[in-house]
Motif scaffolding. Structure first.
Motif, short mmCIF file in Angstrom:
data_model
loop_
_atom_site.label_atom_id
_atom_site.label_comp_id
_atom_site.label_asym_id
_atom_site.label_seq_id
_atom_site.Cartn_x
_atom_site.Cartn_y
_atom_site.Cartn_z
N ASN A 90 40.84 25.47 28.24
CA ASN A 90 41.68 25.14 29.40
C ASN A 90 43.12 25.56 29.15
N VAL A 91 43.66 25.22 27.97
CA VAL A 91 45.03 25.60 27.65
C VAL A 91 45.18 27.12 27.60
N ALA A 92 44.28 27.78 26.89
CA ALA A 92 44.37 29.24 26.75
C ALA A 92 44.31 29.93 28.11
N ALA A 93 43.44 29.44 28.99
CA ALA A 93 43.34 30.03 30.33
C ALA A 93 44.64 29.87 31.10
N HIS A 94 45.24 28.69 31.04
CA HIS A 94 46.53 28.49 31.71
C HIS A 94 47.60 29.42 31.14
N LYS A 95 47.65 29.55 29.82
CA LYS A 95 48.69 30.38 29.20
C LYS A 95 48.45 31.86 29.48
N CYS A 96 47.19 32.29 29.52
CA CYS A 96 46.91 33.67 29.91
C CYS A 96 47.36 33.93 31.35
N ALA A 97 47.11 32.95 32.22
CA ALA A 97 47.49 33.09 33.63
C ALA A 97 49.01 33.12 33.79
N GLN A 98 49.72 32.46 32.89
CA GLN A 98 51.19 32.52 32.92
C GLN A 98 51.70 33.88 32.43
N ASN A 99 50.84 34.65 31.82
CA ASN A 99 51.19 35.93 31.20
C ASN A 99 50.42 37.06 31.88
N SER A 100 50.49 37.08 33.19
CA SER A 100 49.64 37.99 33.97
C SER A 100 50.03 39.46 33.83
N GLU A 101 51.24 39.74 33.31
CA GLU A 101 51.59 41.14 33.08
C GLU A 101 50.73 41.75 31.97
N VAL A 102 50.23 40.91 31.07
CA VAL A 102 49.31 41.37 30.02
C VAL A 102 47.87 41.12 30.43
N PHE A 103 47.58 39.90 30.89
CA PHE A 103 46.21 39.54 31.26
C PHE A 103 46.05 39.65 32.77
N GLU A 104 45.77 40.86 33.23
CA GLU A 104 45.63 41.10 34.67
C GLU A 104 44.36 40.47 35.21
N GLU A 105 43.32 40.41 34.36
CA GLU A 105 42.05 39.80 34.75
C GLU A 105 41.57 38.88 33.64
N MET A 106 40.84 37.83 34.03
CA MET A 106 40.33 36.86 33.08
C MET A 106 38.95 36.39 33.52
N VAL A 107 38.01 36.41 32.59
CA VAL A 107 36.68 35.86 32.83
C VAL A 107 36.51 34.65 31.92
N ILE A 108 36.17 33.51 32.49
CA ILE A 108 35.91 32.30 31.72
C ILE A 108 34.39 32.11 31.71
N ALA A 109 33.80 32.15 30.51
CA ALA A 109 32.34 32.13 30.40
C ALA A 109 31.90 31.01 29.47
N SER A 110 30.84 30.30 29.88
CA SER A 110 30.31 29.21 29.07
C SER A 110 28.90 28.90 29.54
N ARG A 111 28.19 28.13 28.73
CA ARG A 111 26.85 27.70 29.12
C ARG A 111 26.90 26.82 30.37
N THR A 112 27.97 26.02 30.51
CA THR A 112 28.10 25.11 31.66
C THR A 112 29.08 25.71 32.67
N LEU A 113 28.56 26.32 33.70
CA LEU A 113 29.39 27.04 34.66
C LEU A 113 30.35 26.11 35.39
N SER A 114 29.95 24.86 35.61
CA SER A 114 30.81 23.93 36.35
C SER A 114 32.12 23.68 35.59
N LYS A 115 32.07 23.66 34.27
CA LYS A 115 33.29 23.48 33.48
C LYS A 115 34.20 24.70 33.62
N CYS A 116 33.61 25.88 33.65
CA CYS A 116 34.40 27.10 33.86
C CYS A 116 35.08 27.08 35.22
#
Length: 401
Positions: free
Chosen positions: A14-40
């Motif tokens: 959750n933290v890493a995803a927020h921080k990647c999203a704050q850094n969108s000039e580097v992380f233009e796209e993000m895929v969050i993947a897990s066994r439990t899709l609802s958590k993603c």
């Protein structure tokens, strides 16, 4: 710049995803993947609610199944995989990255499910394969391991000709109000703290009983805390990569309530990882205990206080003895206000994003498998100050006896 795939959907993810999203000039796209899709999906919704230019999507995947993950990587084609799943899954994810020719970053070294032993030998064995594939594997890009390794590299580069002694101190003065709860995955946490301790001295490992060695330390902004010597994975790589090292130790603070509850659970067998039969089924007591304890990701709104994690160095500079303390102080409630997580997840998730960013941009990229201290520390240290984990220095610290 490119696409990142985060594997895992816990507090650190959750933290890493927020921080990647704050850094969108580097992380233009993000895929969050897990066994439990609802958590993603929950993480995606929280990230999108904050506003970001990063395009975010989710995907189901079982990280234990290399072929399934490889297929997802070949479909999505991320530049970097950020592994925030369980340490048991490191090798299957590394195999998928090799198959798909994708750079790899994690925060904790591999640990076999049936053996409470964590060390780098399993992942270091991949060095030649990652080199031949022309891709980077960056190991342990959390705080400890992670930032502590970068601190060591920074001290070695800027403050010492040789470092003889390192003490890594991890203090959490946060209060969540529960009689007993763990601040990260209960199964991993309890396996770690109930194992035998060890430290590296004069070229050999010295093993101790769990919690055998106790010290009291007066931490900046936190005060006096009881801390105990543990084995921790970064000791293994730092003993190899830091010049002049004679001794390196790791200490973590624990309150008496935590220790009392843990001892009771040990005494009745609830921390065991050996399966037992219950009503015709095999269950692992520690995994059952994990299921009944509070979810660490739920602790954010109720945790107050601060963490202090850092390294005390003793060595030689220009022929003279020198001491140096490099550390970070992080406030649980400030972390929660920013990203909805407590400081333990925050201090791991922010460095995870920074490590992935440096690999993504090429500042930390070369073929093979590497620990954090093997790269130039300066770009990482700069990003810590920019991304929410500013560091502090003390040139006359209280030493640990």
């Amino acid at each position: 710049m490119g696409k990142i795939m985060i594997i895992g959907a816990g507090g650190v993810a959750n933290v890493a995803a927020h921080k990647c999203a704050q850094n969108s000039e580097v992380f233009e796209e993000m895929v969050i993947a897990s066994r439990t899709l609802s958590k993603c999906e929950a993480i995606k919704s929280a990230v999108m609610a904050k506003g970001t230019k990063t395009r975010v999507k989710t995907a189901p995947v079982d990280a234990d199944k290399t072929a399934e993950l490889t297929a997802l990587l070949e479909k999505e084609k991320p530049a970097v995989v950020l592994n925030l799943a369980l340490p048991y899954q490191d090798l299957s994810i590394m195999e998928a990255c090799l198959a798909a020719r994708t750079h790899y970053v994690d925060t904790a070294n591999y640990e076999p499910p049936q053996l409470a032993k964590f060390e780098y030998k399993w992942q270091w064995a991949y060095r030649e394969r990652f080199f031949d594939a022309g891709i980077t594997a960056l190991l342990g890009s959390g705080f400890d391991p992670g930032v502590t390794g970068v601190f060591c590299a920074y001290a070695q580069k800027h403050h010492f000709d040789e470092i003889n002694y390192i003490d890594i101190l991890d203090a959490n003065a946060g209060d969540h109000g529960y009689p007993f709860a763990t601040n990260f995955n209960p199964e991993i946490n309890i396996r770690e703290v109930s194992a035998k301790g060890s430290y590296w001295q004069e070229g050999r490992w010295i093993e101790t009983e769990p919690m055998e060695i106790k010290r009291v330390y007066d931490f900046p902004e936190i005060g006096l805390k009881d801390m105990y010597l543990l084995h921790h994975e970064e000791l293994e790589s730092l003993a190899v990569n830091i010049f002049g090292i004679r001794r390196i130790r790791f200490f973590m603070t624990f309150g008496q309530s935590y220790l009392t509850h843990l001892k009771c659970l040990e005494n009745v067998g609830m921390t065991s990882i050996t399966p037992i039969e219950y009503e015709g089924k095999l269950i692992v007591p520690l995994q059952f205990l994990k299921a009944v304890l509070p979810d660490p990701s739920s602790l954010g709104p109720r945790t107050r206080g601060k963490t202090n994690i850092g390294c005390i160095f003793q060595g030689i500079k220009d022929g003279r003895p020198k001491t140096y303390y490099l550390y970070n102080v992080c406030d649980h409630q400030e972390c929660y206000r920013e990203v909805g997580s407590q400081a333990i997840s925050y201090t791991t998730g922010v460095p995870a994003m920074i490590g992935a960013m440096l690999v993504m941009t090429g500042k930390w990229r070369r073929p093979g498998v590497f620990n954090m201290e093997e790269f130039d520390p300066d770009p990482f240290m700069e990003e810590l100050n920019r991304r929410g984990l500013p560091w502090k220095e003390d040139f006359s610290p209280l030493l640990v006896d």
